[in-house]
Design an enzyme around this catalytic site. Sequence first.
Site, PDB file in Angstrom:
ATOM      1  N   HIS A  91      35.828  31.125  37.651  1.00 45.23           N
ATOM      2  CA  HIS A  91      36.103  29.625  37.253  1.00 45.23           C
ATOM      3  C   HIS A  91      37.396  29.578  35.991  1.00 45.23           C
ATOM      4  CE1 HIS A  91      35.087  25.670  35.707  1.00 45.23           C
ATOM      5  NE2 HIS A  91      34.960  25.443  37.020  1.00 45.23           N
ATOM      6  N   CYS A  92      36.995  30.623  35.348  1.00 44.11           N
ATOM      7  CA  CYS A  92      38.062  30.544  34.271  1.00 44.11           C
ATOM      8  C   CYS A  92      39.420  30.772  34.466  1.00 44.11           C
ATOM      9  CB  CYS A  92      37.784  31.740  33.184  1.00 44.11           C
ATOM     10  SG  CYS A  92      35.956  31.648  32.515  1.00 44.11           S
TER      11      CYS A  92
END
Length: 385
Positions: free
Chosen positions: A376-377
């Site tokens: 997600h980062c």
Amino acid sequence: MIYDTTPKADGFRMPGEFEKQRGCIMIWPERPGSWPFGAKKAREAFANVIKAIAKSEKVFLAVNERTRASAEAMLAGNSNVILFDAETDDAWARDVGPTFLVNDKSELRAVNWEFNAWGGAYNGLYASWDKDNAFAMNFISSVTGDNSDSAAAEAFGKKKCDIYDAAPFVLEGGSIHTDGEGTVIVTESCLLSKGRNPSMTKSEIEDKLKEYLGAEKVIWLPYGIYNDETDEHVDNVCAFAGPAELLLAWTDNEDDPQYEMSLADLKLLEAETDAKGRKFTVHKLPIPDNCISIREEDLEGYEFEEGEDTREVGERLAASYVNFYISNGAVIMPAFGGSNSESDKRAANIVKEIFTDREIIMVDALDILLGGGNIHCITQQIPFA
């Protein structure tokens, strides 16, 4: 165009990540202080994430003159991967990319936040972040239709996307999650950090979030994931699966420092309602059974710059399965393998029961975790409008 109004006043909102998307922004990894041994294994992991996302939507991948050849070679032949030129300090597209907004007229706009490397002079993770801080504005100007000669602009569909500039308000994309229906979730540990907006009160920060995300309610979780160097981003501990439905990182091991942190978050969520007054359904998503830490052989591959946060042998990494990306056709989840193979399977099965309309794709993400974050980062969704 940069607006001097606010998104909420203009009828714009940040959609939920489970809503339909136009594509995804990513940045090809390079920084020696994040990605050991010339980013070789990190690029393999990034490429696997990109290929998984590109099965159902476009990926706009930032490269530069040093990294373009590597990206082209590893992603050759994938028509859904569009390279564009941009200089960055690192590869955390979630935190340095624009936050996209939509309205009920199918218009697309974006927010530019101030980025200060997760804490600036107080506790930032590297000494210079000017290129990362400029990335969101650069993406909007070069990819969203302003440059008719850009292959990325063509792939974007020449969709107009003007911007709201929230700077000097400091925020990273990984520090917010929304249901797209008026509810935003954050962590106190991150947004109230002295390295973000120390002159603002909690109430003032909340008002800013509501105005720039088109939200009605902000829920403040006390904690994120133990030893998360971002001051505990919410995207590592809790995520929306749909309206009033959440996944929460969890452990049953009462001796793990994460236990009390997740328990405090759960108790708060069980007592809360969303912006529409609905009680939350909270799915526990256990973290890996075995801690993942920096090994001596990992440390040998890093090259740290002066003023950059360094790593130590034995340092626990903030591994969490909640750090996934929802594409149009799949949920792309981190896998950690080895002694956590059974943990991987358990996590995939839990997520599969929740996202019944999407394929569950697990990607070996240990080499992304070594950089300090996860799937997600390194991704930033662009909603469909």
